[in-house]
Design a protein around this motif. Structure first.
Motif, PDB file in Angstrom:
ATOM      1  N   THR A 192      54.652  26.395  41.243  1.00 11.82           N
ATOM      2  CA  THR A 192      54.748  27.632  40.459  1.00 11.82           C
ATOM      3  C   THR A 192      53.383  28.077  39.968  1.00 11.82           C
ATOM      4  OG1 THR A 192      56.964  26.979  39.729  1.00 11.82           O
ATOM      5  CG2 THR A 192      55.869  28.729  38.500  1.00 11.82           C
ATOM      6  N   ARG A 193      52.610  27.145  39.459  1.00 10.80           N
ATOM      7  CA  ARG A 193      51.261  27.473  39.006  1.00 10.80           C
ATOM      8  C   ARG A 193      50.402  27.949  40.178  1.00 10.80           C
ATOM      9  NH1 ARG A 193      47.881  22.898  35.946  1.00 10.80           N
ATOM     10  NH2 ARG A 193      49.866  22.861  34.814  1.00 10.80           N
ATOM     11  N   ALA A 194      50.572  27.322  41.339  1.00  7.00           N
ATOM     12  CA  ALA A 194      49.786  27.725  42.505  1.00  7.00           C
ATOM     13  C   ALA A 194      50.113  29.156  42.923  1.00  7.00           C
ATOM     14  CB  ALA A 194      50.041  26.761  43.667  1.00  7.00           C
ATOM     15  N   PHE A 196      47.040  36.264  41.118  1.00  5.09           N
ATOM     16  CA  PHE A 196      45.973  36.838  40.301  1.00  5.09           C
ATOM     17  C   PHE A 196      44.623  36.769  41.012  1.00  5.09           C
ATOM     18  CE2 PHE A 196      49.114  36.617  36.981  1.00  5.09           C
ATOM     19  CZ  PHE A 196      48.750  37.620  36.104  1.00  5.09           C
ATOM     20  N   LEU A 197      44.388  35.718  41.785  1.00  8.69           N
ATOM     21  CA  LEU A 197      43.149  35.664  42.554  1.00  8.69           C
ATOM     22  C   LEU A 197      43.118  36.730  43.632  1.00  8.69           C
ATOM     23  CD1 LEU A 197      42.439  31.839  42.994  1.00  8.69           C
ATOM     24  CD2 LEU A 197      41.222  33.483  41.557  1.00  8.69           C
ATOM     25  N   SER A 198      44.272  37.017  44.222  1.00  8.90           N
ATOM     26  CA  SER A 198      44.338  38.094  45.213  1.00  8.90           C
ATOM     27  C   SER A 198      44.005  39.435  44.585  1.00  8.90           C
ATOM     28  CB  SER A 198      45.731  38.130  45.850  1.00  8.90           C
ATOM     29  OG  SER A 198      46.042  36.899  46.483  1.00  8.90           O
ATOM     30  N   MET A 199      44.520  39.669  43.373  1.00  4.83           N
ATOM     31  CA  MET A 199      44.175  40.907  42.666  1.00  4.83           C
ATOM     32  C   MET A 199      42.688  40.971  42.368  1.00  4.83           C
ATOM     33  SD  MET A 199      47.436  40.923  40.059  1.00  4.83           S
ATOM     34  CE  MET A 199      46.821  42.318  39.122  1.00  4.83           C
ATOM     35  N   SER A 226      40.001  43.698  43.934  1.00  3.16           N
ATOM     36  CA  SER A 226      39.195  44.555  43.063  1.00  3.16           C
ATOM     37  C   SER A 226      37.700  44.382  43.327  1.00  3.16           C
ATOM     38  CB  SER A 226      39.494  44.233  41.593  1.00  3.16           C
ATOM     39  OG  SER A 226      40.872  44.404  41.304  1.00  3.16           O
ATOM     40  N   ILE A 227      37.286  43.171  43.718  1.00  2.00           N
ATOM     41  CA  ILE A 227      35.865  42.940  44.000  1.00  2.00           C
ATOM     42  C   ILE A 227      35.428  43.729  45.228  1.00  2.00           C
ATOM     43  CG2 ILE A 227      34.234  41.172  44.759  1.00  2.00           C
ATOM     44  CD1 ILE A 227      35.550  39.229  42.882  1.00  2.00           C
ATOM     45  N   ILE A 228      36.363  43.972  46.136  1.00  2.00           N
ATOM     46  CA  ILE A 228      36.018  44.728  47.349  1.00  2.00           C
ATOM     47  C   ILE A 228      35.506  46.126  47.017  1.00  2.00           C
ATOM     48  CG2 ILE A 228      36.983  45.723  49.462  1.00  2.00           C
ATOM     49  CD1 ILE A 228      38.821  43.328  49.654  1.00  2.00           C
ATOM     50  N   ILE A 229      36.098  46.745  45.997  1.00  2.00           N
ATOM     51  CA  ILE A 229      35.685  48.104  45.622  1.00  2.00           C
ATOM     52  C   ILE A 229      34.553  48.088  44.604  1.00  2.00           C
ATOM     53  CG2 ILE A 229      38.003  48.975  46.058  1.00  2.00           C
ATOM     54  CD1 ILE A 229      38.435  49.073  43.045  1.00  2.00           C
ATOM     55  N   LEU A 230      34.069  46.903  44.232  1.00  2.00           N
ATOM     56  CA  LEU A 230      33.019  46.805  43.217  1.00  2.00           C
ATOM     57  C   LEU A 230      31.729  47.499  43.640  1.00  2.00           C
ATOM     58  CD1 LEU A 230      32.454  45.593  40.422  1.00  2.00           C
ATOM     59  CD2 LEU A 230      31.604  43.549  41.568  1.00  2.00           C
ATOM     60  N   PRO A 231      31.274  47.401  44.901  1.00  2.00           N
ATOM     61  CA  PRO A 231      30.018  48.102  45.266  1.00  2.00           C
ATOM     62  C   PRO A 231      30.094  49.613  45.123  1.00  2.00           C
ATOM     63  CG  PRO A 231      30.547  46.406  46.881  1.00  2.00           C
ATOM     64  CD  PRO A 231      31.737  46.531  45.995  1.00  2.00           C
ATOM     65  N   GLY A 232      31.278  50.187  45.090  1.00  2.00           N
ATOM     66  CA  GLY A 232      31.391  51.636  44.946  1.00  2.00           C
ATOM     67  C   GLY A 232      31.197  52.136  43.538  1.00  2.00           C
ATOM     68  N   ILE A 233      31.075  51.230  42.560  1.00  2.00           N
ATOM     69  CA  ILE A 233      30.872  51.632  41.168  1.00  2.00           C
ATOM     70  C   ILE A 233      29.376  51.690  40.902  1.00  2.00           C
ATOM     71  CG2 ILE A 233      31.343  51.051  38.763  1.00  2.00           C
ATOM     72  CD1 ILE A 233      33.821  49.597  39.703  1.00  2.00           C
ATOM     73  N   PHE A 290      33.439  44.771  35.916  1.00  2.00           N
ATOM     74  CA  PHE A 290      33.761  43.436  36.427  1.00  2.00           C
ATOM     75  C   PHE A 290      34.138  42.486  35.293  1.00  2.00           C
ATOM     76  CE2 PHE A 290      32.428  39.144  37.788  1.00  2.00           C
ATOM     77  CZ  PHE A 290      33.259  39.002  38.895  1.00  2.00           C
ATOM     78  N   LEU A 291      33.417  42.548  34.171  1.00  2.00           N
ATOM     79  CA  LEU A 291      33.747  41.691  33.034  1.00  2.00           C
ATOM     80  C   LEU A 291      35.130  42.024  32.466  1.00  2.00           C
ATOM     81  CD1 LEU A 291      30.320  41.527  31.145  1.00  2.00           C
ATOM     82  CD2 LEU A 291      31.404  39.749  32.530  1.00  2.00           C
ATOM     83  N   ARG A 292      35.436  43.310  32.350  1.00  2.00           N
ATOM     84  CA  ARG A 292      36.760  43.698  31.866  1.00  2.00           C
ATOM     85  C   ARG A 292      37.845  43.206  32.819  1.00  2.00           C
ATOM     86  NH1 ARG A 292      34.428  48.827  31.529  1.00  2.00           N
ATOM     87  NH2 ARG A 292      35.984  49.584  33.043  1.00  2.00           N
ATOM     88  N   LEU A 293      37.602  43.287  34.095  1.00  2.00           N
ATOM     89  CA  LEU A 293      38.584  42.853  35.081  1.00  2.00           C
ATOM     90  C   LEU A 293      38.835  41.356  34.992  1.00  2.00           C
ATOM     91  CD1 LEU A 293      40.282  43.437  37.667  1.00  2.00           C
ATOM     92  CD2 LEU A 293      38.207  42.928  38.969  1.00  2.00           C
ATOM     93  N   VAL A 294      37.768  40.567  34.919  1.00  2.00           N
ATOM     94  CA  VAL A 294      37.920  39.110  34.875  1.00  2.00           C
ATOM     95  C   VAL A 294      38.629  38.670  33.602  1.00  2.00           C
ATOM     96  CG1 VAL A 294      36.659  36.934  34.766  1.00  2.00           C
ATOM     97  CG2 VAL A 294      35.945  38.691  36.381  1.00  2.00           C
ATOM     98  N   LEU A 295      38.231  39.228  32.457  1.00  2.00           N
ATOM     99  CA  LEU A 295      38.859  38.848  31.191  1.00  2.00           C
ATOM    100  C   LEU A 295      40.333  39.252  31.160  1.00  2.00           C
ATOM    101  CD1 LEU A 295      36.036  39.731  28.640  1.00  2.00           C
ATOM    102  CD2 LEU A 295      36.756  37.461  29.400  1.00  2.00           C
TER     103      LEU A 295
END
Length: 325
Positions: A23-25, A31-34, A38-45, A54-59
């Motif tokens: 269940t934990r896995a 959440f890691l997939s999300m 999101s990191i894929i679109i990070l260079p467009g910012i 990125f900090l808001r997303l990780v937190l």
């Protein structure tokens, strides 16, 4: 070769410890997939907004993953002891093993691991779960363990938490688990609302909902600490006692609650004292763009207006002749 390979058909083998909680896995994978998506679109910012985003997303993903994961973990309270103990009932044979007790919100796990694992021609590596959540019958699970012929240390520990036990802790842990789980589900909902408000640039209300999330998380921990009591019947394996203490899930939940508390208070304070800096953190500071837009809307020179192009002095008009029709 004998029938059933020399084993009894109604007594299955050891319930070995699975290397990880499925269940934990699953939750961590989602959440890691999300996060990866999101990191894929990070260079467009552009510019500095990329780091803040990125900090808001990780937190945000960390808080949501923790609140959801601890609902299904079984290490809110843990304890280990190493002792020489009898392996089977009505048998003088003893083994050296590590006995572990892991208490969660929905039940408990009892672990028995031999030192070494191979002893008396058997593999001693058990991990049995006894649930007390809604729709689960703890005493029935304990009775099934008796029928399967589980090792004596597992049955001895599990019997301490049964309804008929004089230790009288079954109701306390079961009630605490139910209410803590309910409060954490409410905290998960408030976290979702705060994330939605932040995405809509409603920063003050988002900070207030994040602060409410922190209050709910800390209240659930207080409830768990208050309703759990020390066993009235200490668990002993010979001279060695089995003592429990708060586990990883408890401390992880406490850290998450304090993190939400600090972030919520920081957003509310910045919104009242330095709103421009708060807008900068959330990539809402577009004052420079407004200035450029306002300047572009103004006429470059007064003589370039449409009225100046239509007004001509009378002296400069060219004389013309009129033709009689």
């Amino acid at each position: 070769m004998t029938l059933w390979n020399g084993s009894y058909p109604f007594y299955p083998g050891a319930n070995a410890y699975f290397p990880f909680d499925t269940t934990r896995a699953v939750i961590v994978t989602v959440f890691l997939s999300m996060l990866v998506t999101s990191i894929i679109i990070l260079p467009g910012i552009p510019g500095r907004a990329r780091l803040f985003w990125f900090l808001r997303l990780v937190l945000g993903l960390f808080v949501g993953a923790v609140i959801l994961t601890v609902q299904f973990t079984r290490d809110w309270e843990t304890g280990w002891v190493q002792a020489n103990t009898s392996y089977k009932s009505f048998s003088p044979v003893q083994v050296n093993a590590d006995i572990g007790l892991h208490i969660g919100l929905a039940g408990l796990n009892v672990t028995l691991r031999g030192n070494p694992v191979k002893q008396i021609n058997e593999t001693i590596n058990y991990n049995e779960h006894f649930p007390w959540s809604f729709g689960a019958d703890y005493d029935r699970s304990y009775s099934q363990g008796l029928e399967k012929g589980l090792p004596s240390p597992i049955l001895y520990v599990a019997e301490k938490f049964s309804r008929q036990s004089p230790c009288a802790v079954h109701g306390q842990y079961r009630t605490a688990g139910h209410y803590v789980s309910l409060i954490l589900w409410v905290a998960f909902c408030t976290w979702l609302i705060s994330t939605l408000l932040f995405s809509m640039s409603i920063l003050l209300y988002g900070g207030q909902m994040l602060l409410l999330t922190a209050i709910l998380i800390l209240f659930s921990l207080l409830l768990f600490s208050t309703m759990r009591n020390t066993l009235k019947c200490p668990i002993h394996f010979g001279p060695a006692p089995l003592r429990t203490d708060y586990g990883e899930s408890f401390w992880l939940t406490l850290a998450t609650g304090l993190l939400c508390l600090l972030l919520g208070l920081a957003i509310i304070i910045l919104n009242s004292l330095q709103p421009e800096r708060l807008k900068l953190i959330f990539s809402l500071d577009r004052s420079s763009e407004k200035e450029v837009w306002d300047k572009s809307c103004l006429p470059a020179e007064p003589s370039c207006s449409a009225q100046d192009g239509l007004v001509v002095p009378l002296g400069e008009l060219c004389p013309g002749t009129a033709t009689r029709l």
